[in-house]
Write an enzyme that holds these catalytic residues in place. Sequence first.
Site, PDB file in Angstrom:
ATOM      1  N   ASP A 269      -8.496  -1.483   5.188  1.00 23.87           N
ATOM      2  CA  ASP A 269      -8.432  -0.295   6.040  1.00 23.87           C
ATOM      3  C   ASP A 269      -8.195   0.989   5.258  1.00 23.87           C
ATOM      4  OD1 ASP A 269      -5.754  -1.593   5.668  1.00 23.87           O
ATOM      5  OD2 ASP A 269      -5.118   0.313   6.520  1.00 23.87           O
TER       6      ASP A 269
ATOM      7  N   GLY B 298      -4.833  -5.144   7.132  1.00 22.64           N
ATOM      8  CA  GLY B 298      -6.021  -4.286   7.142  1.00 22.64           C
ATOM      9  C   GLY B 298      -6.950  -4.576   8.300  1.00 22.64           C
TER      10      GLY B 298
ATOM     11  N   ILE C 217     -13.264  -4.978   1.447  1.00 23.77           N
ATOM     12  CA  ILE C 217     -12.796  -3.631   1.743  1.00 23.77           C
ATOM     13  C   ILE C 217     -11.799  -3.725   2.887  1.00 23.77           C
ATOM     14  CG2 ILE C 217     -13.519  -1.396   2.695  1.00 23.77           C
ATOM     15  CD1 ILE C 217     -16.082  -1.632   1.071  1.00 23.77           C
TER      16      ILE C 217
ATOM     17  N   THR D 215       0.839  -1.205   0.000  1.00 23.83           N
ATOM     18  CA  THR D 215       0.000   0.000   0.000  1.00 23.83           C
ATOM     19  C   THR D 215       0.875   1.257   0.000  1.00 23.83           C
ATOM     20  OG1 THR D 215      -1.684  -1.179   1.209  1.00 23.83           O
ATOM     21  CG2 THR D 215      -1.702   1.203   1.443  1.00 23.83           C
TER      22      THR D 215
END
Lengths: 326, 321
Positions: free
Chosen positions: A227, A249, A225, A196
């Site tokens: 974080d 996440g 989905i 990320t």
Amino acid sequence: MGGWAIAVHGGAGVDPNLPPHRQEEAKKLLTRCLNLGISKLRSNLSAIDVVELVVRELETDPLFNSGRGSALAANGTVEMEASIMDGNGRRCGAVSGLNTVKNPVSLARLVMDKSPHSYLAFSGAEDFARQQGVELVENEYFITEENVGMLKLAKEANTIVFDYRIPAVGSETCSAVAESPLQMNGLPISVYAPETVGCVVVDNQGRCAAATSTGGLMNKMNGRIGDSPLIGAGTYACNLCGVSCTGEGEAIIRGTLAREVAAVMEYKGLGLQEAVDFVIKERLDEGFAGLIAVSNKGDVACGFNTTGMFRGCATEDGFMEVNIWE
Amino acid sequence: MGWAIALHGGAGDIPVSLAAERRRPREAALRHCLRVGVDALKAQKSPLDVVELVVRELENNPHYNAGRGSVLTREGTIEMEASIMDGKTKRCGAVSGLTTVVNPISLARLVMEKTPHIYLAFDGAERFAREQGIETVDSSHFITQENIERLKQAKEANRVQIDYTPPIQNDKKKETPIADGDSQIGTVGCVAVDSHGNLASATSTGGLVNKMVGRIGDTPIIGAGTYANNLCAVSATGKGEAIMRGTVARDVAALMEFKGLSLKEAAAYVVEECVPKGNVGLVAVSAKGEVTMSYNTTGMFRACATEDGYSEIAIWPSVHN
């Protein structure tokens, strides 16, 4: 007022065996992004504009896991997500489930600026992107050869590739190798594990902002989905600080990690680095993650409990650092 | 120390003149759901099971904006979302963009228990629902005549705004329609604690009337609409965008943890200081069995009970306050 400060990251959890040339590539990209941010801060661009611009640069480069180079979901497509927050007024925007938007962070910015909402996802977000006329590309643009290879291996092994679960150096090296048998081009798959990206900035007026963007986990379930788009989890900014997180996440979500840094500053009176250390040490339980943060005083801090984190930071007084390991 | 439970059916600009035929079924639902929750706690069910059970009841009731009775998007479709969190383990699950799942809160629980993830949305969440064999129905099941009408009115009001009509006309418009009494903002939620101090929170919603397709609010976001840890459990309702940026549910817990405030003080601080007036309401319980229900809107559909016999069902500020 302590002047401007900026930090960028390209994900936490780096394989200790990452070949030197790949380390250099990552450092070069981080340096380029830092320099871009620095030049914009010097020309008095606001914090929110700078974080967007820097994250766009990281998304456009295929090296890290965001925009081009995003990890692939179980069905082989990308599902990108991002969020952005302006500490000045605590305005925020977020997007999930994008598959044609070239720069997800800019769509998150448009959700914040041009929609009555804070968060749009999947086909509704894609519709909004078309209405706003942001640059769209075919899904293939985002897909790199390395990521196709990784997904294939991940599927064969029936596993989700977690970039932060990279074995620590020295600690039971043998079992660590046995635990990660997946190899590509003769190297452990974790060498390629995508990461990320994020950026935090305080400008010389003391305004803080944060932005985070990701492709998520390799072989994730479609619709998952993480974080990164969640305000308070992957991204947070207020009048005290700006924070961007990366890593596992699920641990970041349940720890409301980004807000936590701000909350211990606001409610407990901790300084920025103290707050970051507290959160990494006390708030992750068994999870692995890292984060970067700036304060309205122009301080910059980072923390992680993974093996390494791609990161860089600079402050107005001339300090600049780009690093991967502790 | 004892058990405690609180639930809500949304906070907003609920006119005190709310017609009795609209008020009574909602009060009856609050009473029924409170009874269901109290009975379950007395039967030693875990708070996680209790909040799921109570929110399912609220979802099944067409008078509240969650499950059946969910409000409609701009396209006239429904997109439901929910989240659930267990205080002791901080495990949590969330869903968004559901169109056929009868009880979104139960799918959120399944995401928590049966996937490596926390949060699934839209097609992926619907696919997961089918894999799990959870009850699904045609989307039309959720759509009530009242909500079709409400969307129509919201669209008319919206057109006025887009056309830059002077605010005077805008105000006139406001008075005539949507006098059905519930605000456009409505959500359901439940928090519970057992006599061992185990806490849980759950929240579910259809979102905002006339919302953009794909819009996600605060309800499925851990730390915004829902939060639980070993100190307290919180479920929030109101204007999603304001709750999200205020990380409302987590902040109640953070104030207790980092500033040593009591549950009531923490909830009051968040509602009065952190979110603009007219935007938020919340229910919360602490590990010690305390309960609080605060809001900065005209009213909040709410109910609570504690082991020592205290019980309250209300919509507007109670006279004693």
